[in-house]
Scaffold this motif. Structure first.
Motif, PDB file in Angstrom:
ATOM      1  N   PRO A   1       0.809  -1.238   0.000  1.00 45.60           N
ATOM      2  CA  PRO A   1       0.000   0.000   0.000  1.00 45.60           C
ATOM      3  C   PRO A   1       0.834   1.277   0.000  1.00 45.60           C
ATOM      4  O   PRO A   1       0.453   2.276  -0.620  1.00 45.60           O
ATOM      5  CB  PRO A   1      -0.822  -0.124   1.280  1.00 45.60           C
ATOM      6  N   ARG A   2       1.980   1.255   0.666  1.00 44.42           N
ATOM      7  CA  ARG A   2       2.815   2.464   0.695  1.00 44.42           C
ATOM      8  C   ARG A   2       3.412   2.757  -0.684  1.00 44.42           C
ATOM      9  O   ARG A   2       3.490   3.918  -1.108  1.00 44.42           O
ATOM     10  CB  ARG A   2       3.919   2.298   1.740  1.00 44.42           C
ATOM     11  N   VAL A   3       3.828   1.696  -1.389  1.00 46.64           N
ATOM     12  CA  VAL A   3       4.359   1.889  -2.738  1.00 46.64           C
ATOM     13  C   VAL A   3       3.261   2.378  -3.669  1.00 46.64           C
ATOM     14  O   VAL A   3       3.487   3.256  -4.524  1.00 46.64           O
ATOM     15  CB  VAL A   3       4.990   0.581  -3.257  1.00 46.64           C
ATOM     16  N   LEU A   4       2.048   1.854  -3.505  1.00 43.46           N
ATOM     17  CA  LEU A   4       0.927   2.297  -4.334  1.00 43.46           C
ATOM     18  C   LEU A   4       0.629   3.780  -4.122  1.00 43.46           C
ATOM     19  O   LEU A   4       0.129   4.452  -5.027  1.00 43.46           O
ATOM     20  CB  LEU A   4      -0.319   1.461  -4.028  1.00 43.46           C
ATOM     21  N   ARG A   5       0.946   4.296  -2.945  1.00 42.69           N
ATOM     22  CA  ARG A   5       0.747   5.716  -2.670  1.00 42.69           C
ATOM     23  C   ARG A   5       1.939   6.564  -3.115  1.00 42.69           C
ATOM     24  O   ARG A   5       1.990   7.761  -2.850  1.00 42.69           O
ATOM     25  CB  ARG A   5       0.502   5.927  -1.174  1.00 42.69           C
TER      26      ARG A   5
ATOM     27  N   ALA B   1      -5.327  10.031  -7.447  1.00 37.00           N
ATOM     28  CA  ALA B   1      -6.120   8.801  -7.412  1.00 37.00           C
ATOM     29  C   ALA B   1      -5.903   8.067  -6.094  1.00 37.00           C
ATOM     30  O   ALA B   1      -4.836   8.158  -5.483  1.00 37.00           O
ATOM     31  CB  ALA B   1      -5.753   7.896  -8.584  1.00 37.00           C
ATOM     32  N   ARG B   2      -6.915   7.343  -5.677  1.00 37.12           N
ATOM     33  CA  ARG B   2      -6.804   6.513  -4.484  1.00 37.12           C
ATOM     34  C   ARG B   2      -7.435   5.144  -4.763  1.00 37.12           C
ATOM     35  O   ARG B   2      -8.397   5.029  -5.537  1.00 37.12           O
ATOM     36  CB  ARG B   2      -7.480   7.171  -3.276  1.00 37.12           C
ATOM     37  N   LEU B   3      -6.886   4.136  -4.137  1.00 38.40           N
ATOM     38  CA  LEU B   3      -7.376   2.772  -4.335  1.00 38.40           C
ATOM     39  C   LEU B   3      -8.745   2.603  -3.696  1.00 38.40           C
ATOM     40  O   LEU B   3      -9.001   3.114  -2.584  1.00 38.40           O
ATOM     41  CB  LEU B   3      -6.383   1.785  -3.712  1.00 38.40           C
ATOM     42  N   VAL B   4      -9.643   1.897  -4.378  1.00 37.45           N
ATOM     43  CA  VAL B   4     -10.967   1.600  -3.829  1.00 37.45           C
ATOM     44  C   VAL B   4     -10.856   0.318  -3.003  1.00 37.45           C
ATOM     45  O   VAL B   4     -10.582  -0.756  -3.543  1.00 37.45           O
ATOM     46  CB  VAL B   4     -12.007   1.418  -4.954  1.00 37.45           C
ATOM     47  N   GLY B   5     -11.058   0.439  -1.713  1.00 37.09           N
ATOM     48  CA  GLY B   5     -10.904  -0.722  -0.845  1.00 37.09           C
ATOM     49  C   GLY B   5      -9.425  -1.039  -0.649  1.00 37.09           C
ATOM     50  O   GLY B   5      -8.537  -0.243  -0.952  1.00 37.09           O
ATOM     51  N   ASP B   6      -9.174  -2.240  -0.165  1.00 40.34           N
ATOM     52  CA  ASP B   6      -7.781  -2.643   0.080  1.00 40.34           C
ATOM     53  C   ASP B   6      -7.418  -3.928  -0.661  1.00 40.34           C
ATOM     54  O   ASP B   6      -6.473  -4.614  -0.288  1.00 40.34           O
ATOM     55  CB  ASP B   6      -7.540  -2.827   1.579  1.00 40.34           C
ATOM     56  N   VAL B   7      -8.180  -4.252  -1.711  1.00 38.75           N
ATOM     57  CA  VAL B   7      -7.944  -5.485  -2.461  1.00 38.75           C
ATOM     58  C   VAL B   7      -7.464  -5.158  -3.866  1.00 38.75           C
ATOM     59  O   VAL B   7      -8.076  -4.343  -4.575  1.00 38.75           O
ATOM     60  CB  VAL B   7      -9.218  -6.361  -2.537  1.00 38.75           C
TER      61      VAL B   7
ATOM     62  N   PHE C   1       1.010   5.957 -12.481  1.00 41.13           N
ATOM     63  CA  PHE C   1      -0.159   5.642 -13.298  1.00 41.13           C
ATOM     64  C   PHE C   1      -1.107   6.834 -13.232  1.00 41.13           C
ATOM     65  O   PHE C   1      -1.313   7.442 -12.175  1.00 41.13           O
ATOM     66  CB  PHE C   1      -0.864   4.381 -12.789  1.00 41.13           C
ATOM     67  N   GLU C   2      -1.723   7.147 -14.368  1.00 41.70           N
ATOM     68  CA  GLU C   2      -2.647   8.264 -14.446  1.00 41.70           C
ATOM     69  C   GLU C   2      -3.970   7.773 -15.030  1.00 41.70           C
ATOM     70  O   GLU C   2      -4.184   7.814 -16.249  1.00 41.70           O
ATOM     71  CB  GLU C   2      -2.047   9.387 -15.300  1.00 41.70           C
ATOM     72  N   PRO C   3      -4.875   7.278 -14.183  1.00 43.66           N
ATOM     73  CA  PRO C   3      -6.152   6.749 -14.672  1.00 43.66           C
ATOM     74  C   PRO C   3      -6.949   7.835 -15.398  1.00 43.66           C
ATOM     75  O   PRO C   3      -6.960   9.001 -14.974  1.00 43.66           O
ATOM     76  CB  PRO C   3      -6.864   6.307 -13.386  1.00 43.66           C
ATOM     77  N   PRO C   4      -7.615   7.478 -16.481  1.00 42.59           N
ATOM     78  CA  PRO C   4      -8.362   8.467 -17.284  1.00 42.59           C
ATOM     79  C   PRO C   4      -9.755   8.719 -16.712  1.00 42.59           C
ATOM     80  O   PRO C   4     -10.767   8.245 -17.251  1.00 42.59           O
ATOM     81  CB  PRO C   4      -8.434   7.801 -18.660  1.00 42.59           C
TER      82      PRO C   4
ATOM     83  N   SER D   1     -11.099   8.946  -8.263  1.00 45.74           N
ATOM     84  CA  SER D   1     -10.431  10.235  -8.173  1.00 45.74           C
ATOM     85  C   SER D   1     -10.277  10.647  -6.710  1.00 45.74           C
ATOM     86  O   SER D   1     -11.195  10.491  -5.899  1.00 45.74           O
ATOM     87  CB  SER D   1     -11.231  11.292  -8.936  1.00 45.74           C
ATOM     88  N   ALA D   2      -9.099  11.166  -6.377  1.00 47.30           N
ATOM     89  CA  ALA D   2      -8.827  11.538  -4.988  1.00 47.30           C
ATOM     90  C   ALA D   2      -9.751  12.658  -4.510  1.00 47.30           C
ATOM     91  O   ALA D   2     -10.074  12.735  -3.322  1.00 47.30           O
ATOM     92  CB  ALA D   2      -7.375  11.974  -4.838  1.00 47.30           C
ATOM     93  N   GLY D   3     -10.191  13.513  -5.413  1.00 48.61           N
ATOM     94  CA  GLY D   3     -11.030  14.627  -5.009  1.00 48.61           C
ATOM     95  C   GLY D   3     -12.513  14.365  -5.142  1.00 48.61           C
ATOM     96  O   GLY D   3     -13.331  15.275  -4.927  1.00 48.61           O
ATOM     97  N   GLU D   4     -12.893  13.153  -5.508  1.00 47.41           N
ATOM     98  CA  GLU D   4     -14.308  12.844  -5.740  1.00 47.41           C
ATOM     99  C   GLU D   4     -14.830  11.986  -4.604  1.00 47.41           C
ATOM    100  O   GLU D   4     -14.174  11.048  -4.155  1.00 47.41           O
ATOM    101  CB  GLU D   4     -14.471  12.107  -7.071  1.00 47.41           C
ATOM    102  N   GLY D   5     -16.027  12.276  -4.130  1.00 43.13           N
ATOM    103  CA  GLY D   5     -16.643  11.500  -3.057  1.00 43.13           C
ATOM    104  C   GLY D   5     -18.055  11.115  -3.422  1.00 43.13           C
ATOM    105  O   GLY D   5     -18.542  11.400  -4.520  1.00 43.13           O
ATOM    106  N   GLY D   6     -18.753  10.473  -2.491  1.00 39.45           N
ATOM    107  CA  GLY D   6     -20.125  10.052  -2.734  1.00 39.45           C
ATOM    108  C   GLY D   6     -20.193   8.662  -3.323  1.00 39.45           C
ATOM    109  O   GLY D   6     -19.220   8.141  -3.877  1.00 39.45           O
ATOM    110  N   GLN D   7     -21.373   8.054  -3.188  1.00 41.31           N
ATOM    111  CA  GLN D   7     -21.567   6.685  -3.642  1.00 41.31           C
ATOM    112  C   GLN D   7     -21.533   6.550  -5.156  1.00 41.31           C
ATOM    113  O   GLN D   7     -21.357   5.452  -5.686  1.00 41.31           O
ATOM    114  CB  GLN D   7     -22.906   6.142  -3.107  1.00 41.31           C
TER     115      GLN D   7
END
Length: 372
Positions: A181-185, A234-240, A328-331, A271-277
């Protein structure tokens, strides 16, 4: 001698008396005869069981059951099992796409190169609650569990126990480089670097440039070995993180044990700045092939518990189409501002073919993915 008289007192002649005695012994013609015990039993059964009588000693065999239906059902079942065994992925696509079902049965570990790409999934888009929905990765294993390690056998300069240890450390390297997880960040991949031979000059130069330079190059891109996202983007969704792949090994140069890893990683991110379901979820799909050499210290300068890198290649989808940035830069968004080659389409889940390296370091160009 007095005679025997009748009712009328008349006497019986000697001839009549002798005939009487003779008939008493032999039986007179037409005289009634008492039935035997067997005859009486037959007569009683006939009275109690109406209908056509059955002979005393006759036998009627039981009628055989008709089993044609069972034979046909058994044949159909056998043929169905054969078809499922030969064409499992095609059937998955025909019957609702269990390949991509979130609740589908987990796939068996990958023991060899697949013959074809996974079947079509359901086509449902991923969500925060189900980030792998609609994807073949829904049935893949989590983390390092999806990387198959083969049985160890004595190879090259190593005995069986040493080969087993080398295989385990090879998988540890992949986990430290692509799952930590630290490398992913975006942090430094310290654990992975600790497994690399510090005396390998070309790798030392690659690490110095890739991890320290603000502008990495195609051949000095940290993404060739390490998975990293900008935490502000970007942030990972969940931990899997879902993985699928395998290790193979053989005797290499100077009796070294050469281990080849071919592994696909699937990272669901938002997206790191996006929230909500209703936040958008994008899956960045990364396939790496890394060849590692566990050298004989009597022949190669190395340190205990470390290995040398022979080669490393990368193929990615939804990781960015611009020049190398080290992340990585997700579109996110409709097209994410990324450009892709619509004439070159790829299936990022297809592991039936080797990685198309193009220039020998990175996937050739930025193709359009058939699915994510």
């Amino acid at each position: 001698m007095s005679g025997v008289g009748g009712q009328d007192g008349s006497s019986v002649s000697d001839e009549e008396w002798e005939r009487f005695l003779r008939e008493s012994v032999t039986g007179a013609a037409g005289a009634p005869v008492e039935p035997s015990a067997r005859a009486r039993e037959v007569e009683r059964r006939l009275r109690e069981r109406p209908g056509r009588p059955e002979g005393w000693r006759t036998y009627s065999p039981a009628r055989p059951r008709r089993r044609t239906g069972w034979y046909v059902m058994g044949l159909v079942a056998a043929l169905a099992l054969l078809v499922v065994g030969l064409f499992p992925q095609q059937l998955a696509g025909l019957f609702g796409g269990d390949e991509g079902g979130q609740d589908g049965k987990p796939l068996a570990a990958e023991s060899g190169r697949p013959r074809e790409a996974p079947g079509a999934g359901s086509g449902l888009r991923p969500t925060l609650a189900e980030p792998f929905r609609g994807s073949p990765a829904a049935r893949w294993a989590d983390g390092a569990a999806g990387i198959t390690v083969p049985p160890a056998r004595a190879t090259g300069w190593m005995d069986t126990a040493q080969v087993e240890r080398a295989l385990r450390k090879s998988r540890d390297f992949l986990a430290a480089a692509g799952l930590d997880p630290r490398v992913l960040r975006g942090e430094r991949p310290t654990k992975a670097i600790a497994l690399l031979n510090p005396h390998q000059k070309d790798v030392k130069a690659y690490l110095r440039t890739a991890l320290s330079s603000a502008e990495p190059t195609e051949k000095a891109d940290p993404l060739l070995l390490f998975s990293r996202f900008r935490p502000e983007q970007a942030r990972l969704v969940g931990d899997v993180v879902k993985t699928r792949g395998r290790l193979t090994y053989r005797e290499g140069e100077r009796a070294a044990v050469e281990v080849t890893a071919d592994v696909t990683f699937v990272y669901p991110v938002t997206s790191a700045g996006e929230g909500g379901q209703d936040a958008e979820v994008v899956r960045t799909i990364v396939r790496r092939e890394v060849v590692m050499s566990w050298d004989d210290p009597a022949k190669v300068i190395t340190e205990p518990g470390t290995m040398s890198l022979v080669s490393y290649t990368l193929d990615m989808t939804n990781g960015g189409c611009s020049g190398p940035t080290g992340y990585f830069e997700p579109p996110f968004g409709k097209d994410g501002g990324q450009s892709a080659d619509e004439d070159r389409r790829v299936d990022p889940y297809d592991r039936s073919k080797p990685i198309d390296t193009g220039d020998g370091t990175r996937g050739d160009g930025c193709a359009s993915a058939d699915r994510s």
